[in-house]
Design an enzyme around this catalytic site. Structure first.
Site, PDB file in Angstrom:
ATOM      1  N   LYS A  38       0.477  -1.355  -0.191  1.00 20.88           N
ATOM      2  CA  LYS A  38       0.254   0.633  -0.026  1.00 20.88           C
ATOM      3  C   LYS A  38       0.901   1.950  -0.252  1.00 20.88           C
ATOM      4  O   LYS A  38       0.508   2.228  -0.878  1.00 20.88           O
ATOM      5  CB  LYS A  38      -0.932  -0.294   1.228  1.00 20.88           C
ATOM      6  CG  LYS A  38      -1.443  -1.330   1.328  1.00 20.88           C
ATOM      7  CD  LYS A  38      -2.986  -0.332   1.762  1.00 20.88           C
ATOM      8  CE  LYS A  38      -3.589  -2.725   2.012  1.00 20.88           C
ATOM      9  NZ  LYS A  38      -4.357  -2.502   0.709  1.00 20.88           N
ATOM     10  N   GLY A  39       1.917   1.432   0.635  1.00 23.56           N
ATOM     11  CA  GLY A  39       3.248   2.293   0.948  1.00 23.56           C
ATOM     12  C   GLY A  39       3.425   2.555  -0.503  1.00 23.56           C
ATOM     13  O   GLY A  39       2.870   3.886  -1.246  1.00 23.56           O
ATOM     14  N   GLU A 143       0.007  -0.639   6.948  1.00 22.11           N
ATOM     15  CA  GLU A 143       0.103  -1.960   6.903  1.00 22.11           C
ATOM     16  C   GLU A 143       1.822  -2.232   7.572  1.00 22.11           C
ATOM     17  O   GLU A 143       3.093  -2.936   6.724  1.00 22.11           O
ATOM     18  CB  GLU A 143       0.886  -2.463   4.838  1.00 22.11           C
ATOM     19  CG  GLU A 143      -0.539  -3.444   4.474  1.00 22.11           C
ATOM     20  CD  GLU A 143       0.018  -3.616   3.151  1.00 22.11           C
ATOM     21  OE1 GLU A 143      -0.809  -4.509   2.668  1.00 22.11           O
ATOM     22  OE2 GLU A 143       0.849  -3.597   2.897  1.00 22.11           O
ATOM     23  N   THR A 224     -14.395   5.107   0.747  1.00 21.56           N
ATOM     24  CA  THR A 224     -14.951   4.189  -0.422  1.00 21.56           C
ATOM     25  C   THR A 224     -15.363   3.726  -0.782  1.00 21.56           C
ATOM     26  O   THR A 224     -15.510   2.525   0.070  1.00 21.56           O
ATOM     27  CB  THR A 224     -13.122   4.122  -1.416  1.00 21.56           C
ATOM     28  OG1 THR A 224     -12.702   3.299  -0.444  1.00 21.56           O
ATOM     29  CG2 THR A 224     -11.990   5.277  -1.229  1.00 21.56           C
ATOM     30  N   GLY A 229     -18.549   4.109  -5.746  1.00 17.92           N
ATOM     31  CA  GLY A 229     -17.645   5.330  -5.802  1.00 17.92           C
ATOM     32  C   GLY A 229     -17.388   5.819  -4.472  1.00 17.92           C
ATOM     33  O   GLY A 229     -17.192   5.119  -3.671  1.00 17.92           O
ATOM     34  N   GLY A 256      -7.316   1.478  -4.514  1.00 19.69           N
ATOM     35  CA  GLY A 256      -7.900   2.225  -2.935  1.00 19.69           C
ATOM     36  C   GLY A 256      -6.902   3.085  -3.165  1.00 19.69           C
ATOM     37  O   GLY A 256      -6.470   4.123  -3.042  1.00 19.69           O
ATOM     38  N   ASP A 257      -5.465   2.356  -3.392  1.00 18.54           N
ATOM     39  CA  ASP A 257      -4.340   3.387  -3.137  1.00 18.54           C
ATOM     40  C   ASP A 257      -4.312   4.399  -4.728  1.00 18.54           C
ATOM     41  O   ASP A 257      -4.098   5.298  -3.846  1.00 18.54           O
ATOM     42  CB  ASP A 257      -3.683   2.089  -3.249  1.00 18.54           C
ATOM     43  CG  ASP A 257      -3.296   1.120  -2.665  1.00 18.54           C
ATOM     44  OD1 ASP A 257      -3.507   1.223  -1.410  1.00 18.54           O
ATOM     45  OD2 ASP A 257      -2.344   0.210  -2.626  1.00 18.54           O
TER      46      ASP A 257
END
Ligand code: ATP
Ligand code: RIB
Length: 322
Positions: A38-39, A143, A224, A229, A256-257
């Site tokens: 995710k980062g 994470e 989200t 949407g 999402g990221d």
């Protein structure tokens, strides 16, 4: 400058028609391996979605850890190639984080081995934020260890930086202290349910979940909702629902990221957009990601998102005239 504190994973992805039942084996159609976490994904999204002359250098610094191994070195190379500053990505004597991603036509399932991501320390944060100012932003996910996230948010807040938390993956309720140092929170449906106990499935439950986050003192809330949407609120005059663009979803990994990274770029603090426009920009960017395979690789550039906007304008005008 946007600082991202978070995970860097080697994503091993397979495409399957369905998830196997207990004791069953299924054959995969496609296999790929690439940069994820995710980062890392959010840092790549920020790098790709920022309009900036090359000579100004990277717009994003990632704070994280990879293993002292060939995989870690390759992931750092890919981060640099995408324009992410990796000065504060250090290596540690643990295996590089790995994610096993199973993509089905309906959704995805991910198992993460954290490895080196859990080798991050408070001094990594101190060093990285040494020259940060109140004009900068800190973006975190979950994470890496929660006590490090908590420490970094507190430090950023004391400097006067803007802070954004994508509470992913959520494993339980968050301490009040964490919320206290967060300006904007961006959870998905599952995370919202875990953090607030409310499943955001219609306008009423979405509003209740948003109120629960505001009650913790968070000013900007962005839920989200996948293909539905986003639901947003700024704790005063604005609450809105922004529908997602209709696209054929091929692989939602990294949607999402992309959304969170794009939002960090367009956040009102940067001064270019209203909060609602910032979320619309993020939602358009994420709609491109879901139409492509992979995580970091599938994230669009700023040019691709603006081209999408330009194509939408004549359509919107036509709809208005009809
Ligand atoms: P993931 O874990 O799959 O990366 P997420 O669960 O963190 O994603 P979502 O809420 O599923 O986050 O998606 C983030 C945003 O991406 C949505 O708010 C929406 O704007 C966009 N998006 C996701 N899925 C779709 C889709 N099928 N079609 C269009 N846009 C989508
Ligand atoms: O959000 C998607 C990411 O989650 C994947 O890239 C995987 O590495 C997991 O961290």
């Amino acid at each position: 400058m946007i600082y991202v504190l978070g995970s860097i994973n080697n994503d091993i992805s397979v495409e399957v028609d369905r998830i196997p039942n207990k004791g069953e084996t299924v054959l995969a159609d496609n296999y790929s391996m690439g940069l994820g976490g995710k980062g890392a994904n959010q840092a790549v999204a920020i790098a790709k979605l920022t309009y900036r002359p090359k000579e100004s250098g990277p717009a994003v610094k990632l704070i994280g850890r990879v293993g002292n191994d060939a995989t870690g070195a390759e992931l750092v190379r890919q981060l640099n190639a995408h324009g992410v500053d990796t000065e504060f990505v250090r290596s540690v004597n643990r295996a590089t984080g790995t994610a096993l991603v199973a993509v089905t036509p309906k959704d995805n399932r991910i198992i993460v081995y954290s490895g080196a991501n859990y080798g991050i320390t408070k001094s990594d944060v101190d060093e990285a934020l040494e020259h940060a100012t109140s004009k900068d932003t800190l973006l975190c996910q979950l994470e890496v260890p929660l006590y490090i996230v908590d420490y970094a948010l507190r430090k950023a807040h004391s400097i006067g930086m803007s802070t954004i938390l994508n509470p992913a993956p959520a494993v339980g309720k968050l301490p009040d202290d964490v919320y206290y140092n967060v300006d904007m929170i961006v959870p998905n449906e599952t995370e919202t349910q875990i953090l607030t106990g409310i499943n955001p499935q219609d306008a009423q439950s979405e509003a209740a979940a948003i109120r629960a986050f505001h009650a913790h003192g968070v000013q900007f809330v962005v839920l989200t909702l996948g293909a539905r949407g986003v639901a947003i609120s700024d704790a005063s005059s604005l609450s809105a629902h922004i529908p997602a663009r209709k696209v054929k979803a091929v692989d939602t990994t990294g949607a999402g990221d992309t959304f969170v990274g794009a939002l960090a770029v367009a956040y009102p603090h940067v001064g270019m957009y209203s909060f609602k426009e910032a979320c619309k920009f993020a939602s358009r960017a994420a709609s491109i990601t879901v139409s492509r395979r992979g995580a970091a690789e599938s994230i669009p550039t700023a040019k691709e998102v603006y081209e999408l906007y330009c194509n939408e304008i004549p359509k919107q005008k036509k709809e208005k005239n009809d």
